[in-house]
Scaffold this active site. Structure first.
Site, short mmCIF file in Angstrom:
data_model
loop_
_atom_site.label_atom_id
_atom_site.label_comp_id
_atom_site.label_asym_id
_atom_site.label_seq_id
_atom_site.Cartn_x
_atom_site.Cartn_y
_atom_site.Cartn_z
N HIS A 1 0.83 -1.21 0.00
CA HIS A 1 0.00 0.00 0.00
C HIS A 1 0.87 1.26 0.00
O HIS A 1 0.43 2.30 0.48
CB HIS A 1 -0.95 0.04 1.20
CG HIS A 1 -1.67 -1.25 1.45
ND1 HIS A 1 -2.90 -1.53 0.88
CD2 HIS A 1 -1.33 -2.35 2.16
CE1 HIS A 1 -3.28 -2.74 1.26
NE2 HIS A 1 -2.35 -3.27 2.02
N SER B 1 14.20 21.33 -16.97
CA SER B 1 13.01 22.13 -17.20
C SER B 1 13.44 23.43 -17.87
O SER B 1 14.53 23.93 -17.62
CB SER B 1 12.33 22.43 -15.86
OG SER B 1 11.61 23.64 -15.93
N LYS C 1 15.51 21.68 -11.73
CA LYS C 1 14.83 20.42 -12.03
C LYS C 1 15.70 19.40 -12.75
O LYS C 1 16.50 19.73 -13.60
CB LYS C 1 13.60 20.68 -12.93
CG LYS C 1 12.45 21.37 -12.24
CD LYS C 1 11.84 20.59 -11.08
CE LYS C 1 11.08 19.37 -11.52
NZ LYS C 1 9.85 19.74 -12.23
N GLU D 1 9.01 8.26 -17.29
CA GLU D 1 7.64 8.73 -17.49
C GLU D 1 7.12 8.36 -18.88
O GLU D 1 5.99 7.92 -19.04
CB GLU D 1 7.57 10.25 -17.30
CG GLU D 1 7.79 10.68 -15.87
CD GLU D 1 7.91 12.19 -15.76
OE1 GLU D 1 6.89 12.87 -15.88
OE2 GLU D 1 9.03 12.68 -15.57
#
Ligand code: ARG
Length: 460
Positions: free
Chosen positions: A157, A278, A284, A291
């Site tokens: 979980h 970024s 970043k 992704e």
């Protein structure tokens, strides 16, 4: 628009829109090699069975070989005005060797031809994908060996559950990819029957030798039923399902890579060569590769639905709907191959922050099960031990303590069985070390798994 193979019955040319809609050369031209080698085997068989003369077969085969060489060297571009790769090959052959070229299509239809080309093409794509998967599993084994005793929190979980080793975590993925190899190999076995000779649908009146062409093209046998030979695309569905699962596995792994490389986790840092920045936020470092892999699983699943939907209402035998098979399954293979090609080096080059992982495992009462197991060792039934430790954990949380920092007197409030040796029992390394049953997370068991997987890979 070049002349159609089927021009004879028609008084008008196909309209331009209909022609564009109908043509498949844009995406079936990548089967040129398979189309030409399939035709060579067919021509040789036609000669061996006396349907054409040996001289005609020689001329056809050397013509086809020349086309193959010239396509590969770039000398002969594939004509995009042709309807499909089959039309192009026949047109080019006839242009080169004259009327003998027109004999090639004896005892054959584009229906068995395309079924053949597709099986041959997907067979190579499957083999290439299996090789990439094997590389990935090997890489995982190496990494797991390096981190066989690196402790991290194991989650259920996404809550800290029990301590595990990074080696164990990586080997879980090795198991998934190993099953993926098995699925592709299974699908390949079922796919490896030769449809050539099924003709348009009913076989042919010529005395062909289907066993000969099947053997020549590396198939286990000719397919048993001509209708099935031209209308079966189960192999596309099976392969795409296997590819969907590969992407599912990579996608789950991606999700973890993304979490682990966040500031909140900081378990890993991806190499600069596999991260992006970024345009506005200078600090970043983004895990775009992971992704994208998570995102691209969607298109592979979409292709699976495309194939299933395309097939489900088709009467036997060939229907033009089936032309839709190629873009879907090729895209799935392309996507998986690209994903594996970048995913493995990304993992291989990531830096692991062992201290952060270990620290995360020290927090959150991750050794509570071990604490309960300790009481069981002292003779308490597990359920009672579970209850006592549950109350102890609640007490610690309330008083700002951990199982490590709680005093023995704190322990004793919940069970008289606790003694000073409890601290050794809940020590993180001991917790992992003692999970030593077959398949468990102890470093020894991880090393055993690596051996087993490496052995299985040899026969995969
Ligand atoms: N381009 C077709 C396909 O991909 C080849 C077979 C065409 N056969 C036919 N009878 N129109 O399925």
């Amino acid at each position: 628009m070049s002349e159609k193979l089927w021009a004879g019955r028609f008084s008008k040319a196909l309209s331009e829109e209909a022609n564009d809609y109908n043509a498949s050369i844009r995406f079936d031209q990548r089967m040129y090699r398979e189309d030409l080698t399939g035709s060579m085997a067919h021509a040789e068989m036609l000669a061996a069975t006396g349907i054409i003369s040996p001289e005609e077969a020689d001329s056809i085969v050397s013509g086809l070989k020349g086309i193959l060489e010239d396509i590969e060297s770039g000398k002969t571009p594939i004509d995009p005005a042709c309807e499909d790769i089959h039309s192009f090959a026949e047109q080019e052959l006839t242009r080169r060797i004259g009327d003998t070229g027109k004999k090639l299509h004896t005892a054959r239809s584009r229906n068995d031809q395309v079924a053949l080309d597709l099986r041959l093409t997907l067979r190579s794509m499957t083999e290439e994908t299996v090789l990439l998967l094997k590389d990935a599993v090997n890489m995982l084994c190496e990494k797991a060996k390096a981190y066989s005793d690196a402790i991290m929190p194991g989650y259920t979980h996404l809550q800290r559950a029990q301590p595990i080793t990074l080696g164990q975590h990586l080997m879980a993925y090795a198991q998934m990819l190993l099953r993926d190899i098995g699925r592709l190999n299974d699908a390949k076995k079922r796919m490896n029957v030769c449809p050539l000779g099924s003709g348009a649908l009913a076989g042919t009146t010529f005395p062909i030798d289907r066993h000969m062409t099947a053997r020549a093209l590396g198939f286990d046998a000719p397919c048993e039923n001509s209708l099935d030979g031209v209308s079966d695309r189960d192999f596309c569905v099976e392969l795409n399902a296997a590819l969907s699962l590969i992407m599912t596995h990579l996608s789950r792994f991606s999700e973890e890579i993304i979490l682990w490389s966040s500031w909140e986790f900081k378990f890993i840092e991806l190499d600069d060569a596999y991260s992006t920045g970024s345009s506005i936020m200078p600090q970043k470092k983004n895990p775009d590769i992971a992704e994208l892999t998570r995102g691209k699983s969607g298109r592979v699943n979409g292709n699976l639905i495309t194939l299933l939907t395309m097939l489900k209402g088709l009467p036997l035998a060939y229907n033009k709907d089936m032309q839709e098979d190629k873009e879907a399954i090729f895209d799935s293979f392309d996507t998986v191959k690209m994903a594996l090609g970048v995913f493995s080096p990304m993992l291989d080059t990531m830096r692991v922050n062992k201290e952060r992982m270990r620290k995360a495992a020290l927090e959150g009462f991750i050794n509570a099960t071990d604490c309960a197991d300790y009481l069981v060792g002292k003779g308490l039934p597990f359920r009672s031990a579970y209850k006592a430790v549950g109350a102890l954990v609640a007490y610690c949380i309330e008083n700002g303590k951990t199982l490590e920092s709680a005093d023995l007197s704190d322990y004793k409030r919940f069970s008289e069985l606790f003694d000073t040796d409890v601290y050794a029992a809940i020590d993180l390394d001991a917790c992992v070390e003692r999970r030593a049953c077959f398949g468990a997370t102890s470093p020894k068991q991880v090393l055993r798994q690596i051996e087993a997987v490496s052995e299985q890979l040899k026969n995969a």
